[in-house]
Design an enzyme around this catalytic site. Structure first.
Site, PDB file in Angstrom:
ATOM      1  N   HIS A   7       3.657   6.510  -7.000  1.00 32.87           N
ATOM      2  CA  HIS A   7       2.887   7.655  -7.517  1.00 32.87           C
ATOM      3  C   HIS A   7       3.803   8.879  -7.552  1.00 32.87           C
ATOM      4  CE1 HIS A   7      -1.277   9.896  -7.239  1.00 32.87           C
ATOM      5  NE2 HIS A   7      -0.675  10.066  -8.404  1.00 32.87           N
ATOM      6  N   HIS A  50       0.844  -1.209   0.000  1.00 33.79           N
ATOM      7  CA  HIS A  50       0.000   0.000   0.000  1.00 33.79           C
ATOM      8  C   HIS A  50       0.880   1.261   0.000  1.00 33.79           C
ATOM      9  CE1 HIS A  50      -3.636   2.381   1.293  1.00 33.79           C
ATOM     10  NE2 HIS A  50      -2.674   3.170   1.745  1.00 33.79           N
ATOM     11  N   GLU A  51       1.811   1.322   0.954  1.00 35.93           N
ATOM     12  CA  GLU A  51       2.653   2.527   1.065  1.00 35.93           C
ATOM     13  C   GLU A  51       3.565   2.669  -0.151  1.00 35.93           C
ATOM     14  OE1 GLU A  51       1.920   4.725   3.151  1.00 35.93           O
ATOM     15  OE2 GLU A  51       0.630   3.517   4.422  1.00 35.93           O
ATOM     16  N   HIS A 108       1.921   4.597  -2.880  1.00 32.15           N
ATOM     17  CA  HIS A 108       2.080   6.055  -2.757  1.00 32.15           C
ATOM     18  C   HIS A 108       3.446   6.491  -3.291  1.00 32.15           C
ATOM     19  CE1 HIS A 108      -1.554   6.963  -0.599  1.00 32.15           C
ATOM     20  NE2 HIS A 108      -1.258   6.233   0.451  1.00 32.15           N
TER      21      HIS A 108
END
Length: 691
Positions: free
Chosen positions: A480, A473-474, A477
């Protein structure tokens, strides 16, 4: 290479944990780096934090702040004096970048650095720069230079789409700060902003502080479950996973016991937000916060709540009766524990069965393989200099594209340490942008913070499936931030609409639970055996157990956040909580508790907590339409980067979703996407029966 550096290199590569059995497959360099024990820093190179020379000591923050503020004065003059055009927007972005580079770095250090002197110096910097930013947002002369640009149709028509959008976003910042008001009201807006900075900080700190109770108030045999402080017991969390009903109940009642000062802080914070929103022309703080998002206006959750009718609480009640027949009423402190029990009972997903296959090094190797196949990107371990990192167990990764070269840096602060926040999170330290002044691209720098166990003498760090998912999940980020190549740092990477920012990270959770991805890296740290497919299938299906109840809980949180940031209700935040819990959750309110005082998301996600639900719906649609057939498709990876990741916040979020899905989703599509997540996959049952 010097003799000293050769020696350091030798030590670096010898230092990782080596399995006892020889036939285990070897890790790639990035896998080896993360299955290592802490490396010694390169003492022959001295540096400041993140390579900023001034930040080799706490006093350096004052130096960095002074330099940034001096540069701000010069750039302010440039932005106000030049003729309207692209250069105006470039000056604004350069001005914003200079302040963000110091403020964002300080924002991270104030919560993460183990040295209180560094944390204190960083906090002072945050306040000082935050105050300057609020003043700039109400600087009439600065606003007029942008207004001249946007109000002139001939000049505005010549701007490229990215420049036009960034100019409009800067203007939006002026508008929500009250630039259009007369001088007296403008000063009032600035005062409210400054007051909110203090209130936000006070609430954030208070929301994480433990509560305490006299030791004599708790049965003696339960003292060992809590931290002691003289004649008191400290309760610093909900102990939601404890199998002891009474421990969970005590933790819930004590940790959520209302603190009068914090209650007053929250009430004042919400009043100030509403007052500011009304002052600058919005119906409520929610309307102000949601402009420019996918939702655009405050969200109506009744439609979704209507579809998520849950039988899960009935299952939990039955389970509680079975476990505790004398006290079988289902209470809010039972939800996380009993849903875990039901998952484990139905699918046998005891984390210790999975962890040996999920060493940290293996998971990092898996991420490296995935990014290589989707985007042509590699993660390369680098050796930080002394002073560059705030703890010696922080790892540094260079992100390198096969044709574009170095894209940026990710600092991985993955291991547990005292006084470190327990929340997994991503911090932007420096945004990417094209530097007109140097003719080069400013590389993004981010930090990923987790709280994983350290490796031991006998084993590397082993992750539970939940930890592995959080890591993916992290890293969503982080990528991105890395894969955007925005011209302006104001819209770099995750600096986009909040309800879009979580899409890339939630999408990564789908990759983390797909066997075709997991099979590439999940292997037993001692034997090299791959993780069986049936175990992955069971893990995926287990998430659907009590999934409706979990979604109901998220709807309740999102509705509560919207009501708090709507029109004043003329009742306490606790009364609102009690009412919303009854309508949207399903478990009773516990008297003398105030869960809202632990709802720290009210600060960063005020009026936007719904973003998690909306982002999950978008991620679900993207996964099912674009990746479920082949999660390793380079064509889809490139399309995903081109349509969604590359733009940061430089494009309307719904246009990015439309570009990826090649259609514009409706509200019904969002609801269907969330509801369909709860449907069982009967192939898992067949696979289980065959095995």
């Amino acid at each position: 290479m010097s003799a000293c550096k050769r020696l350091l290199s030798f030590v670096k590569h010898r230092n990782f944990w080596t399995p006892a059995r020889r036939h285990v497959t070897t890790w790639s360099p990035v896998g080896a780096a993360f299955n290592a024990k802490a490396q010694r820093l390169n003492v022959f190179e001295k540096n400041g934090l993140f390579g900023v020379p001034e930040l080799s000591c706490p006093a350096g923050f004052q130096v960095a702040t002074k330099t940034a503020l001096k540069d701000t004065e010069r750039l302010l003059e440039n932005a106000c004096s030049g003729p309207p055009g692209v250069e105006t927007v470039q000056s604004f972005d350069h001005l914003s970048d200079g302040l963000c580079k110091v403020a964002d770095l300080a924002d991270f250090i104030k919560v993460a650095h183990p040295d209180p002197a560094f944390r204190e110096a960083a906090e002072k910097t945050c306040i000082e720069i935050g105050t300057v930013v609020e003043k700039l947002n109400t600087n009439v002369e600065l606003c007029q230079s942008l207004k001249k640009l946007l109000d002139n149709p001939d000049i505005a028509a010549q701007l490229d789409p990215d420049t036009r959008r960034v100019a409009e976003l800067f203007m939006f910042d002026f508008e929500i700060s009250g630039i259009h008001l007369d001088e007296k009201l403008r000063k009032e807006a600035v005062a409210l902003h400054v007051k909110l900075l203090d209130l936000n900080n006070e609430f954030l700190v208070g929301s994480h502080l433990p509560n305490r109770i006299a030791r004599s108030a708790i049965p003696e045999h339960l003292h060992l479950h809590f931290a002691s402080e003289g004649s008191f017991v400290q309760v610093g969390g909900l102990h939601a996973d404890s199998p002891n009903d009474l421990v969970r109940e005590i933790a819930y009642r004590i940790y959520l016991y209302p603190n009068a000062d914090l209650m007053e802080c929250l009430e004042e914070l919400l009043k100030c937000r509403y007052k500011l929103a009304k002052l600058v022309g919005y119906e409520s703080y929610g309307h102000r916060a949601l402009k420019g998002t996918m939702a655009k206006t405050p969200v109506n959750h009744k439609q979704l709540a209507h579809h998520i009718t849950s039988k899960d609480f009935t299952m939990m009640r039955n389970m509680k009766k079975k476990l505790n027949p004398r006290n079988s009423e289902l209470m809010p402190w039972d939800h996380p524990f009993l849903s875990g029990v039901l998952r484990a009972e139905r699918y046998n997903i005891e984390p210790s069965l999975y962890s040996p296959y999920l060493s940290l090094g293996a998971c990092m190797e898996g991420l490296n393989n995935l990014f290589s196949q989707l985007y042509g990107v590699s993660l390369m371990s680098e050796h930080p200099a002394a002073g560059e990192v705030w703890s010696e167990d922080v790892r540094k990764l260079a992100v390198v594209h096969e044709t574009e070269g170095l894209l940026g840096y990710i600092y991985c602060d993955f291991f547990h340490r005292q006084d470190k926040p327990h929340q997994d999170c991503h911090f932007t330290i420096r945004g990417g942008r094209w530097c007109q002044e140097t003719g080069q691209y400013q590389l993004p720098v981010v930090v990923l913070m987790l709280s994983l166990p350290h490796p031991t003498k006998s084993a590397p760090t082993l992750l539970t499936p939940g930890m592995m998912e959080n890591l993916f999940h992290e890293m969503g980020h982080a990528m991105h931030s890395m894969l955007g190549r925005t011209r302006y740092q104001h819209v770099t990477g995750t600096r986009c609409a909040t309800d879009f920012a979580e899409v890339p990270s939630i999408l990564m959770e789908y990759f983390a639970t797909d066997y075709r991805v997991i099979s590439q890296f999940a292997r037993h740290y001692e034997t090299g055996q791959p993780l069986p497919e049936t175990m992955v299938a069971r893990l995926c299906e287990s998430k659907k157990v009590c999934g409706a109840a979990d979604t109901q809980l998220q709807i309740f949180y999102a509705v509560l956040d919207q009501i708090y940031h709507g029109k004043p209700q003329n009742c306490s935040t606790t009364d609102i909580l009690k009412d919303m819990q009854q309508k949207f959750y399903g478990l009773p309110y516990t008297p003398n508790t105030a869960w809202q005082l632990r709802f720290s998301h009210l600060i960063g996600y005020g009026a936007k907590y719904y973003s998690y639900l909306m982002s999950r719906a978008v991620a679900s649609m993207v996964w099912k339409q674009c990746f479920v057939q082949d999660p390793l498709s380079r064509d889809m990876g490139e399309r995903y980067r081109r349509e969604m990741l590359a733009h940061g916040g430089a494009k309307e979020p719904m246009l990015m979703v439309e570009g990826m899905l090649q259609r514009r989703p409706t509200i019904e599509d969002f609801v269907d996407a969330l509801v369909s997540e709860l449907n069982p996959n009967f192939e898992t049952f067949i696979m289980d029966s065959e095995s």
